[in-house]
Design a protein around this motif. Structure first.
Motif, PDB file in Angstrom:
ATOM      1  N   HIS A 189       0.768  -1.243   0.000  1.00 33.82           N
ATOM      2  CA  HIS A 189       0.000   0.000   0.000  1.00 33.82           C
ATOM      3  C   HIS A 189       0.801   1.296   0.000  1.00 33.82           C
ATOM      4  N   TYR A 190       2.101   1.251   0.230  1.00 39.97           N
ATOM      5  CA  TYR A 190       2.861   2.496   0.360  1.00 39.97           C
ATOM      6  C   TYR A 190       2.774   3.378  -0.892  1.00 39.97           C
ATOM      7  N   GLY A 191       2.976   2.805  -2.047  1.00 41.37           N
ATOM      8  CA  GLY A 191       2.981   3.592  -3.284  1.00 41.37           C
ATOM      9  C   GLY A 191       1.670   4.328  -3.506  1.00 41.37           C
ATOM     10  N   GLN A 192       0.562   3.634  -3.325  1.00 42.54           N
ATOM     11  CA  GLN A 192      -0.746   4.258  -3.513  1.00 42.54           C
ATOM     12  C   GLN A 192      -0.977   5.348  -2.466  1.00 42.54           C
ATOM     13  N   LEU A 193      -0.618   5.059  -1.218  1.00 47.65           N
ATOM     14  CA  LEU A 193      -0.815   6.036  -0.145  1.00 47.65           C
ATOM     15  C   LEU A 193       0.042   7.283  -0.369  1.00 47.65           C
ATOM     16  N   ALA A 194       1.295   7.092  -0.736  1.00 43.95           N
ATOM     17  CA  ALA A 194       2.195   8.227  -0.981  1.00 43.95           C
ATOM     18  C   ALA A 194       1.696   9.062  -2.159  1.00 43.95           C
ATOM     19  N   GLY A 195       1.253   8.420  -3.221  1.00 46.54           N
ATOM     20  CA  GLY A 195       0.732   9.143  -4.378  1.00 46.54           C
ATOM     21  C   GLY A 195      -0.531   9.921  -4.049  1.00 46.54           C
ATOM     22  N   TRP A 196      -1.406   9.301  -3.275  1.00 47.87           N
ATOM     23  CA  TRP A 196      -2.646   9.948  -2.855  1.00 47.87           C
ATOM     24  C   TRP A 196      -2.340  11.176  -2.005  1.00 47.87           C
ATOM     25  N   ALA A 197      -1.458  11.015  -1.029  1.00 53.78           N
ATOM     26  CA  ALA A 197      -1.097  12.129  -0.145  1.00 53.78           C
ATOM     27  C   ALA A 197      -0.405  13.239  -0.944  1.00 53.78           C
ATOM     28  N   ALA A 198       0.473  12.870  -1.868  1.00 53.58           N
ATOM     29  CA  ALA A 198       1.173  13.866  -2.691  1.00 53.58           C
ATOM     30  C   ALA A 198       0.169  14.666  -3.517  1.00 53.58           C
ATOM     31  N   HIS A 199      -0.834  13.993  -4.034  1.00 55.26           N
ATOM     32  CA  HIS A 199      -1.863  14.680  -4.815  1.00 55.26           C
ATOM     33  C   HIS A 199      -2.627  15.673  -3.935  1.00 55.26           C
ATOM     34  N   LEU A 200      -2.915  15.288  -2.708  1.00 59.94           N
ATOM     35  CA  LEU A 200      -3.670  16.155  -1.807  1.00 59.94           C
ATOM     36  C   LEU A 200      -2.878  17.391  -1.383  1.00 59.94           C
ATOM     37  N   VAL A 201      -1.594  17.221  -1.114  1.00 60.65           N
ATOM     38  CA  VAL A 201      -0.790  18.356  -0.636  1.00 60.65           C
ATOM     39  C   VAL A 201      -0.090  19.091  -1.759  1.00 60.65           C
ATOM     40  N   GLY A 202      -0.087  18.516  -2.963  1.00 64.53           N
ATOM     41  CA  GLY A 202       0.538  19.181  -4.097  1.00 64.53           C
ATOM     42  C   GLY A 202       2.052  19.150  -4.069  1.00 64.53           C
ATOM     43  N   ASP A 203       2.623  18.178  -3.358  1.00 59.95           N
ATOM     44  CA  ASP A 203       4.079  18.099  -3.217  1.00 59.95           C
ATOM     45  C   ASP A 203       4.449  16.621  -3.055  1.00 59.95           C
ATOM     46  N   ARG A 204       5.233  16.122  -3.998  1.00 61.63           N
ATOM     47  CA  ARG A 204       5.593  14.697  -3.995  1.00 61.63           C
ATOM     48  C   ARG A 204       6.377  14.299  -2.741  1.00 61.63           C
ATOM     49  N   ASP A 205       7.362  15.098  -2.385  1.00 58.61           N
ATOM     50  CA  ASP A 205       8.177  14.763  -1.211  1.00 58.61           C
ATOM     51  C   ASP A 205       7.361  14.798   0.073  1.00 58.61           C
ATOM     52  N   LEU A 206       6.519  15.812   0.209  1.00 60.22           N
ATOM     53  CA  LEU A 206       5.667  15.896   1.392  1.00 60.22           C
ATOM     54  C   LEU A 206       4.676  14.733   1.426  1.00 60.22           C
ATOM     55  N   GLY A 207       4.192  14.314   0.273  1.00 63.74           N
ATOM     56  CA  GLY A 207       3.298  13.153   0.201  1.00 63.74           C
ATOM     57  C   GLY A 207       3.979  11.893   0.715  1.00 63.74           C
ATOM     58  N   HIS A 208       5.252  11.720   0.359  1.00 61.47           N
ATOM     59  CA  HIS A 208       6.002  10.566   0.864  1.00 61.47           C
ATOM     60  C   HIS A 208       6.223  10.684   2.375  1.00 61.47           C
TER      61      HIS A 208
END
Length: 181
Positions: free
Chosen positions: A33-52
């Motif tokens: 689930h990490y990849g999907q969760l990180a991508g989802w969070a990155a989309h919400l915050v607008g920042d890939r690193d912050l999503g991770h």
């Protein structure tokens, strides 16, 4: 935990196991689930690193709550949604503090006329404007693809209340986005 999980990661042709079965189970959930969760969070915050960072923090919290978590996927998405909400709140407080620091004087970028805000409103921004009671169910149901039952468990409300929250959120979002047109 209701099901026994086995590790899914294989290194060098053999299964990597730790002495701790909880760590093995969390590792399997992480791989799934990490990849999907990180991508989802990155989309919400607008920042890939912050999503991770958000996804990593959610998994760290999962490890410490493992014995009380029945289903890790919805728990992870609810935790990540709460972390994202905290990020949005912090960002809002920082913007207000900056405005107070400026003393109400427009900064250099504010002095120039900008684009029409109605044209800039995105669905994400409209969701950010929802009240907390509506925002989390929307994030979990529409963006994390959890069922109404899973959302109800994560927010501690009945399925009927979650359905009503989703209905209210859709109505509010429709009105907000219609105004922006």
């Amino acid at each position: 935990m209701t099901a026994v999980l086995t590790p899914a990661s294989a290194i060098g042709g053999h299964v990597q196991r730790s002495a701790d079965p909880v760590e093995d189970a969390v590792r399997e959930v992480f791989v799934a689930h990490y990849g999907q969760l990180a991508g989802w969070a990155a989309h919400l915050v607008g920042d890939r690193d912050l999503g991770h960072d958000v996804a990593t923090e959610a998994f760290t919290r999962l490890l410490s709550h493992w014995e009380r978590v029945d289903d890790p996927r919805p728990w992870l998405f609810a935790t990540a949604a709460n972390l994202v909400r905290d990020h949005w709140r912090k960002r809002g407080r920082e913007a207000k503090a900056y405005e107070r620091f400026q003393g109400g004087r427009p900064g250099p970028e504010e002095a120039l006329p900008g684009p029409d805000q109605a044209q800039l409103l995105s669905v994400r921004e409209a969701v950010e404007q929802l009240p907390d009671r509506l925002r989390l169910p929307v994030l979990l149901f529409y963006f994390a693809d959890l069922s109404v039952a899973e959302v109800a468990r994560q927010v501690g409300r009945s399925e009927g209340a979650v359905k009503r929250d989703l209905y209210d959120a859709r109505s509010s979002l429709a009105a907000t986005l219609e105004e922006a047109r």
